[in-house]
Design an enzyme around this catalytic site. Structure first.
Site: not given
Ligand code: DX5
Ligand code: ZN
Length: 216
Positions: A8, A33, A35, A37, A66, A68, A137, A175
């Site tokens: 990630s 990956h 993220d 947001m 991903h 969010m 999650m 994740d």
């Molecule tokens: C959380 C993200 C994850 C996160 C994972 O909202 O979707 O992908 O970045 O990071 P670690 O492995 O440090 O929890």
């Molecule tokens: Zn994620």
């Protein structure tokens, strides 16, 4: 080496983002990956298209995106223009989830559905044969570096049973807070894809930790 590992990028050093992506190019990681947001669906903001454009132009690995964000259907096409392997939306953020999944799949990209820690895996039963990846999650989405929620192991187990019962070939991705301590139990209970941020990027030897997750 059969587990799929998706580091990630949120845990990377953004001051040297290009070098972090090059490090992944040179590693055994399968996907990157990403993220995204929006400060609305989750209490944090990360990055959008300009940053993903740069990652995509350097990366030799496919992207596992991903989302969010609220109403993810507004941006599906934008996120499909990269070397996107999987595009994941949240069950809790989508009103017409089935339509969104069909749109993703119509572009030849794997459709993922993520669920928050409080969401029952049985809510996926009606679409489990239509999706390619369920992202469980194992922390509350919004931040990297949080502690793994142990009940996620039960969710993997229950989801795996549902996938088998429905004769689906959907993969299970976990994740949040994944590391060498919990990965074995996750894989033994049916997880196929491990996402890890801090365990990889905050370690002294990211490439070694990627191999550890792949071989566990
Ligand atoms: C959380 C993200 C994850 C996160 C994972 O909202 O979707 O992908 O970045 O990071 P670690 O492995 O440090 O929890
Ligand atoms: Zn994620």
């Amino acid at each position: 080496m059969s587990n799929i590992v998706a580091p990630s990028i949120l845990s990377a050093d953004f001051g040297s983002l290009g070098n972090e992506v090059r490090m992944l190019n040179d590693s055994d990681a399968d996907w990157i990956h990403i993220d995204v947001m929006d400060g609305h669906f989750v209490p944090n903001l990360t990055f959008g298209m300009p940053v993903i454009d740069s990652i995509n132009s350097i990366s030799k690995k496919p992207l596992d995106i991903h989302l969010m964000i609220s109403k993810p259907e507004r941006y599906i096409e934008d996120f499909l223009k990269y070397n996107t392997k999987v595009l994941t939306v949240h069950l809790e953020a989508s009103k017409h989830l089935h339509r969104t999944i069909q749109e993703i799949k119509s572009h030849g990209v794997m459709a993922g559905v993520a669920i928050n820690p409080h969401t029952d895996v049985n809510h996926l039963n009606e679409i489990i044969s239509d999706i390619d990846v369920v992202c469980l999650m194992s922390v509350n989405p919004g931040f990297s570096g949080q502690n793994f929620i142990y009940n996620s192991i039960n969710k993997v187990k229950n989801l795996k049973n549902n996938i088998i019962a429905n004769k689906s070939d959907c993969k299970i991705q976990v994740d949040g807070g994944v590391n060498a301590k919990n990965a074995k139990e996750l894989i033994e209970n049916g997880a196929d894809i491990l996402v890890a941020g801090n365990y990889i990027f905050k370690s002294e030897n990211p490439k070694k930790n990627i191999i550890t997750l792949k071989e566990i």
